[in-house]
Scaffold this motif. Structure first.
Motif, mmCIF file in Angstrom:
data_model
loop_
_atom_site.group_PDB
_atom_site.id
_atom_site.type_symbol
_atom_site.label_atom_id
_atom_site.label_comp_id
_atom_site.label_asym_id
_atom_site.label_seq_id
_atom_site.Cartn_x
_atom_site.Cartn_y
_atom_site.Cartn_z
ATOM 1 N N HIS A 1 0.820 -1.207 0.000
ATOM 2 C CA HIS A 1 0.000 0.000 0.000
ATOM 3 C C HIS A 1 0.858 1.263 0.000
ATOM 4 O O HIS A 1 0.535 2.239 -0.692
ATOM 5 C CB HIS A 1 -0.922 -0.009 1.222
ATOM 6 N N PHE A 2 1.956 1.269 0.760
ATOM 7 C CA PHE A 2 2.748 2.485 0.901
ATOM 8 C C PHE A 2 3.867 2.602 -0.127
ATOM 9 O O PHE A 2 4.183 3.698 -0.581
ATOM 10 C CB PHE A 2 3.355 2.558 2.315
ATOM 11 N N ARG A 3 4.520 1.491 -0.482
ATOM 12 C CA ARG A 3 5.748 1.576 -1.247
ATOM 13 C C ARG A 3 5.652 1.103 -2.696
ATOM 14 O O ARG A 3 6.386 1.577 -3.538
ATOM 15 C CB ARG A 3 6.857 0.785 -0.540
ATOM 16 N N LEU B 1 6.878 1.865 -8.358
ATOM 17 C CA LEU B 1 6.477 1.584 -9.731
ATOM 18 C C LEU B 1 5.091 2.173 -9.968
ATOM 19 O O LEU B 1 4.080 1.508 -9.714
ATOM 20 C CB LEU B 1 6.476 0.065 -9.972
ATOM 21 N N PRO B 2 4.992 3.402 -10.477
ATOM 22 C CA PRO B 2 3.683 3.988 -10.753
ATOM 23 C C PRO B 2 2.984 3.249 -11.901
ATOM 24 O O PRO B 2 3.627 2.868 -12.886
ATOM 25 C CB PRO B 2 4.016 5.437 -11.153
ATOM 26 N N GLU C 1 -4.906 -0.893 -6.110
ATOM 27 C CA GLU C 1 -3.584 -0.467 -6.548
ATOM 28 C C GLU C 1 -2.690 -1.656 -6.840
ATOM 29 O O GLU C 1 -2.025 -1.709 -7.877
ATOM 30 C CB GLU C 1 -2.967 0.423 -5.461
ATOM 31 N N TYR C 2 -2.671 -2.624 -5.923
ATOM 32 C CA TYR C 2 -1.813 -3.789 -6.122
ATOM 33 C C TYR C 2 -2.299 -4.634 -7.305
ATOM 34 O O TYR C 2 -1.500 -5.074 -8.134
ATOM 35 C CB TYR C 2 -1.793 -4.630 -4.845
ATOM 36 N N GLU C 3 -3.612 -4.864 -7.372
ATOM 37 C CA GLU C 3 -4.137 -5.670 -8.478
ATOM 38 C C GLU C 3 -3.891 -4.988 -9.812
ATOM 39 O O GLU C 3 -3.602 -5.651 -10.818
ATOM 40 C CB GLU C 3 -5.638 -5.912 -8.290
ATOM 41 N N ARG C 4 -3.966 -3.669 -9.830
ATOM 42 C CA ARG C 4 -3.722 -2.947 -11.079
ATOM 43 C C ARG C 4 -2.270 -3.074 -11.521
ATOM 44 O O ARG C 4 -1.984 -3.329 -12.696
ATOM 45 C CB ARG C 4 -4.086 -1.472 -10.884
ATOM 46 N N LEU D 1 12.658 -5.414 -11.628
ATOM 47 C CA LEU D 1 13.234 -5.694 -12.938
ATOM 48 C C LEU D 1 12.701 -4.726 -13.988
ATOM 49 O O LEU D 1 13.461 -4.209 -14.820
ATOM 50 C CB LEU D 1 12.924 -7.144 -13.336
ATOM 51 N N PHE D 2 11.397 -4.447 -13.964
ATOM 52 C CA PHE D 2 10.823 -3.492 -14.911
ATOM 53 C C PHE D 2 11.439 -2.103 -14.723
ATOM 54 O O PHE D 2 11.811 -1.432 -15.699
ATOM 55 C CB PHE D 2 9.308 -3.424 -14.700
ATOM 56 N N SER D 3 11.544 -1.663 -13.470
ATOM 57 C CA SER D 3 12.101 -0.339 -13.203
ATOM 58 C C SER D 3 13.533 -0.238 -13.707
ATOM 59 O O SER D 3 13.912 0.744 -14.353
ATOM 60 C CB SER D 3 12.036 -0.058 -11.698
ATOM 61 N N ARG D 4 14.337 -1.285 -13.445
ATOM 62 C CA ARG D 4 15.742 -1.222 -13.858
ATOM 63 C C ARG D 4 15.887 -1.297 -15.384
ATOM 64 O O ARG D 4 16.702 -0.580 -15.973
ATOM 65 C CB ARG D 4 16.521 -2.380 -13.212
#
Length: 634
Positions: free
Chosen positions: A231-233, A238-239, A277-280, A400-403
């Motif tokens: 929920h917080f991080r 990863l927006p 948010e998490y499911e999305r 991995l996606f962010s990097r």
């Protein structure tokens, strides 16, 4: 304490690599804080430790005043540093077992012990604008490190600290009951923590109670931690909009596989708007993985089972970094699934079994991820035969996606910088050429008239003589030359016309009969030449790569062999040197022993001679005395 002593005493320790111990700090306090070497040297002159008489009393007063001043400065400095949080680590100023827990109590105890006549020194300091505020609470002494989730989270204080760090809310720790000696206090703290989490909108924790955490219920504890972290991080790391932009970018690429999925991706934002948010984020990561892995014929159905063999990870890495992970390394041994009439599927492989194939791809993906850097060790515990939960895979794929997207942007930025730099270099070189050309042109314009004047002066007479001679010859031969030229021109025109007419007739007949065959032959020859050229280039590249690899391996083997030969030679020489040294020491020891033995024998002989001579002298003296006594008696 060390920092305060260095600031107050104006003392700097140059040996930062040495470990500071309690003994060294004790010596520093006794030598610099409770004593003043310069004052002692002034009164003693370096001849004794303490002076005598009135000087001893005066020295004691000066040292006591110095120690009291420095102690007060040390207390005030540490109090201000602690309150303003300028210390390197937020450590406690007082021991847990100490009865004194505030700076005010320290000053009161100093005034009671050393300045009883003055009263409370705190009031005197407040008149001069010096205040002390620090009070060490039980919360400051609390150890927030976690070794066991089932035991360390029972009191709720560590969870409150986690919520404070994640939500930037500093009010929850102030209402915690510390120490938590009873179950009622633990339940009260956990109730406050759960109420705060529900107030902050953390989902999926409605079925969690205080007794679950206090009793060490592992699934509920993990559920609480995962819900809080996600929920917080997870949205900040990863927006979702970033994943959507990347999916649209990949879908817009002109590839055959993406054309089929382009229309499915256009409504991506509306599809996941109603989810959490998490499911999305999980759905967007699954969509991103599918749109990339479909180009490698790798089916991705979920974020857990489809990633256990490592092939999906390898596909994602190869899509963004083809040079880091070539395609042939992870798709060359893909297992083949054969269907049998009985309905049982048999898995085969071209060179490896299925388990070995999965382990190989997974280890390959882990190695390339470590080379990328910037990704935590989240894939170390992945086992293709015992897969983890989907939440762990979601965190790993998020990092991995962010990097991968960051490195893609870095590569694009590097290419942009290189192109701009090359363009600027070309522009600078062009401007330099233009300036050089302008400089040369200006110099030529200034010196042009002088140059032509010198040329006319130097070659004027010769040119006029040659011109007159040529004019006389030309006037006589001009008519003959013109006739010959006209005749030769007519003959050339006629021969050229006849040749062109024959060529036109030949080309018309040739094009009518062999146009189709000639075009086919030309096309085939071009294709053969192109294939031969490509094969030659490929063989040249392959031979060059093999040659470099073999040459590097040979150089490495030669280096290791030379090292081994030198090591063996050195060992042989060392053994011989040790043997020679042993023989030489044995020879010297034997020689020294023989010399000492001779000296001892000689000394013993001399001593025996001396003793024998002494005994003979005593015997002769005794005989003389006996003779004398005997003569007197007679």
């Amino acid at each position: 304490l060390q920092l305060g002593l260095e600031i107050v005493l104006l003392f700097h320790d140059d040996h930062k690599h040495m470990k500071i111990t309690k003994k060294s700090l004790k010596n520093l306090i006794s030598q610099r804080l409770l004593s003043e070497p310069s004052t002692v040297l002034k009164y003693t002159g370096g001849r004794c430790k303490t002076p005598s008489g009135n000087f001893e009393k005066e020295l004691g007063e000066r040292v006591q005043c110095h120690a009291l001043t420095k102690i007060l400065l040390l207390v005030v400095f540490l109090d201000a540093a602690k309150e303003k949080r300028i210390l390197g680590k937020d450590q406690c100023l007082f021991n847990k077992s100490s009865s004194v827990k505030s700076s005010r109590e320290v000053l009161e105890s100093i005034s009671t012990d050393c300045m009883g006549v003055e009263g409370l020194i705190v009031k005197h300091l407040e008149r001069y604008g010096i205040f002390v505020y620090h009070v060490q609470n039980p919360l400051d002494e609390y150890e927030f490190s976690i070794d066991n989730l089932a035991v360390d989270l029972k009191d709720g204080v560590r969870l409150a600290k986690m919520i404070e760090l994640l939500s930037h809310n500093s009010d929850i720790l102030s209402v915690m009951r510390i120490p938590t000696d009873s179950r009622e206090l633990k339940c009260q703290n956990m109730g406050i923590v759960l109420k705060t989490l529900r107030g902050l909108g953390v989902p999926n924790i409605s079925d969690i109670t205080s007794t679950h955490i206090i009793d060490g219920h592992r699934p509920r504890i993990l559920q609480l931690l995962w819900a809080t972290v996600s929920h917080f991080r997870l949205p900040s790391v990863l927006p979702p909009s970033r994943i959507e932009r990347e999916i649209v970018r990949i879908a817009c690429l002109k590839t055959r596989e993406n054309i089929k999925m382009r229309y499915e991706t256009l409504a991506l934002g509306q599809r996941h708007e109603e989810e959490g948010e998490y499911e999305r984020i999980a759905a967007l990561l699954l969509e991103w993985s599918r749109i990339i892995c479909c180009q490698y014929n790798v089916a991705v159905k979920d974020l857990m089972n489809s990633f256990t063999d490592g092939t999906a990870f390898c596909s994602l890495i190869h899509f963004y970094h083809p040079m880091l992970l070539p395609k042939k390394e992870f798709l060359g041994t893909k297992p083949i699934v054969q269907k049998i009439s009985s309905g049982v599927a048999v898995v085969g492989s071209s060179c490896l079994k299925s388990g070995e194939y999965e382990s190989q791809n997974l280890s390959l993906a882990k190695g390339r991820v470590s080379k990328l850097g910037g990704i935590p060790e989240l894939f170390a515990g992945i086992d293709p035969f015992h897969p983890q939960q989907e939440k762990s895979f979601v965190i790993g794929i998020s990092y991995l996606f962010s990097r991968l997207t960051e490195t893609r942007e870095e590569v694009v930025a590097a290419f942009s910088i290189q192109s701009w730099y090359r363009r600027s270099r070309r522009l600078a070189a062009f401007k330099k050429k233009i300036s050089s050309a302008r400089l040369i042109l200006n110099r030529w314009r200034k010196r042009k008239k002088l140059y032509f004047r010198n040329v006319r002066k130097k070659y004027g007479e010769s040119v006029s003589h040659i011109d007159s001679t040529y004019t006389a010859i030309y006037e006589g031969r001009e008519l003959v030359t013109r006739i010959i030229t006209l005749t030769y021109s007519a003959v050339c025109i006629q021969s050229f016309f006849r040749g062109r007419r024959v060529l036109w007739e030949y080309r018309s007949i040739l094009t009518q009969r062999q146009s189709t065959l000639q075009m086919m032959r030309i096309q085939r020859d071009l294709e053969e030449l192109s294939s031969i050229l490509i094969q030659g280039r490929w063989r040249c590249f392959k031979a060059l790569f093999t040659y470099r690899y073999v040459r590097k391996a040979i150089i490495l083997l030669q280096a290791h062999y030379r090292c081994y030969v030198q090591r063996v030679a050195y060992h042989d020489v060392l053994v011989r040197v040790v043997k020679i040294q042993g023989k030489w020491r044995s020879f010297r020891s034997q020689k020294e022993y023989t010399r000492q033995l001779k000296m001892i024998i000689t000394a013993q002989a001399e001593i025996r001679k001396f003793n024998a001579r002494k005994s003979m002298i005593q015997q002769s003296v005794t005989k003389k005395k006996i003779y004398i006594l005997y003569g007197q008696y007679l």
